[in-house]
Design an enzyme around this catalytic site. Structure first.
Site, mmCIF file in Angstrom:
data_model
loop_
_atom_site.group_PDB
_atom_site.id
_atom_site.type_symbol
_atom_site.label_atom_id
_atom_site.label_comp_id
_atom_site.label_asym_id
_atom_site.label_seq_id
_atom_site.Cartn_x
_atom_site.Cartn_y
_atom_site.Cartn_z
ATOM 1 C CG ASP A 159 -12.316 -6.595 0.426
ATOM 2 O OD1 ASP A 159 -11.173 -6.118 0.584
ATOM 3 O OD2 ASP A 159 -13.123 -6.735 1.368
ATOM 4 C CE LYS B 94 -14.617 -6.891 8.410
ATOM 5 N NZ LYS B 94 -13.531 -7.624 7.774
ATOM 6 C CG ASP B 95 -9.469 0.029 9.090
ATOM 7 O OD1 ASP B 95 -10.108 -0.273 10.131
ATOM 8 O OD2 ASP B 95 -8.640 0.956 9.068
ATOM 9 C CG MET B 96 -7.962 -5.725 9.326
ATOM 10 S SD MET B 96 -7.070 -7.103 8.556
ATOM 11 C CE MET B 96 -6.367 -7.914 9.995
ATOM 12 C CD GLU B 97 -4.264 -1.945 9.632
ATOM 13 O OE1 GLU B 97 -5.050 -1.473 8.793
ATOM 14 O OE2 GLU B 97 -3.774 -3.085 9.535
ATOM 15 C CB THR C 3 -6.838 -1.570 1.214
ATOM 16 O OG1 THR C 3 -6.210 -2.508 2.096
ATOM 17 C CG2 THR C 3 -5.860 -1.156 0.129
ATOM 18 C CD GLU D 262 -2.603 -1.161 2.691
ATOM 19 O OE1 GLU D 262 -3.752 -1.628 2.756
ATOM 20 O OE2 GLU D 262 -1.973 -0.796 3.707
HETATM 21 N N1 ADE Z 1 -8.723 -4.354 4.213
HETATM 22 C C1 ADE Z 1 -9.094 -4.569 2.951
HETATM 23 N N2 ADE Z 1 -10.223 -5.303 2.897
HETATM 24 C C2 ADE Z 1 -10.586 -5.553 4.182
HETATM 25 C C3 ADE Z 1 -11.651 -6.259 4.792
HETATM 26 N N3 ADE Z 1 -12.586 -6.855 4.071
HETATM 27 N N4 ADE Z 1 -11.682 -6.305 6.139
HETATM 28 C C4 ADE Z 1 -10.734 -5.702 6.867
HETATM 29 N N5 ADE Z 1 -9.718 -5.033 6.361
HETATM 30 C C5 ADE Z 1 -9.635 -4.950 5.020
#
Ligand code: ADE
Length: 269
Positions: free
Chosen positions: A227, A201-204, A118, A38
């Site tokens: 996605d 939705k993400d992870m950070e 992302t 990224e």
């Molecule tokens: N980053 C990219 N796509 C994601 C998803 N579906 N869930 C969490 N983080 C993401």
């Protein structure tokens, strides 16, 4: 407060850079990203260089990485949690994101944090692959603590720093961001994401927001959709298939944000 010097030329005679150099102008920007894939388009775009070990602001033993450079009136630091020492993959997720953000803000004292990356998007909330969102709110969806008050603490919902002019002038989509440590989505997470009213939705994101708030540093969240979570494609496949093209869009968007904020004050955003 301060007053203008008596001999200041009228505003029409001042070069643009005079306003830029004025009190409160944004000069130091910290970009926090989770994945090297990224970040590389931005590193290349601005010719950022990796800080050598002797200049490291991070503890020995941390995999965290920092690139730096400048663009217009801005000093840019781009930090990442780096590769996991055991598995060699990018250290995605909330734990490393909050740690690298903490260490970076403490050492670099940025005027503004940009968490760029992302995200998964919900088509039911208007997201499409390639869209770039600026998050209006962040919250967690995998911190379930069903005891009064701990429950809302766990969700940790907060409004982000409002940047109405960035949204308006740069035409970003706005939406709420929900953060968790999983790429997939179990039914309990889904329930929380719906309750968080999230479009992406993400992870950070919420982890970066938590640290930004500790330091009272304004933070904006620029998230490009790789996605569609409520679509019919398996998330890992769709994510990996779109990662490169969406990351190119993310670079364009972050560049536009940097162009916009150069020479401006926090209150102009
Ligand atoms: N980053 C990219 N796509 C994601 C998803 N579906 N869930 C969490 N983080 C993401």
């Amino acid at each position: 407060g301060f007053s203008l010097p008596a001999m200041a030329p009228p505003p029409s005679e001042q070069p643009d850079s005079a306003a830029a150099a004025g009190a409160g102008a944004i000069s130091r920007v910290l970009i926090v990203m989770a994945m090297e894939t990224e970040a590389m388009p931005l590193v290349n775009r601005f010719n950022l260089v990796e800080a050598p070990a002797r200049e490291s602001i991070f503890p020995k033993g941390a995999s965290w990485t920092r690139y730096y450079g400048s663009h217009k009136d801005l000093h840019i630091d781009l930090v990442m949690p780096g590769k996991d020492a055991v598995f060699g993959v990018d250290s995605v997720g909330t734990v490393s994101a909050s740690l690298v953000t903490y260490a970076s803000v403490e050492a670099l004292k940025p005027d503004l944090i940009i968490n760029a990356g992302t995200a998964g998007g919900f088509k039911a909330k208007g997201a499409s692959v390639g869209d770039v969102f600026v998050a209006s709110d962040v919250a967690f969806h995998d911190r379930r603590i069903p005891i009064p008050v701990f429950d809302t603490y766990g969700v940790g919902a907060r409004k982000t720093f409002a940047a109405p002019n960035i949204l308006k002038e740069l035409n970003f989509k706005a939406g709420k961001l929900s953060t968790g440590d999983s790429l997939d989505m179990c039914p309990q997470d889904e329930e929380m994401i719906v309750s968080n009213d999230a479009t992406i939705k993400d992870m950070e994101g919420a982890a970066v927001a938590y640290v930004a708030d500790i330091f009272s540093t304004p933070a904006i969240f620029v998230k490009a959709v790789t996605d569609i979570v409520d679509g019919d494609k398996p998330t890992p496949e769709e994510f990996l298939n779109n990662l490169i093209s969406v990351t190119a869009r993310l670079e364009v968007s972050v560049t536009r944000v940097l162009d916009f904020i150069s020479g401006k004050r926090i209150s102009d955003l």
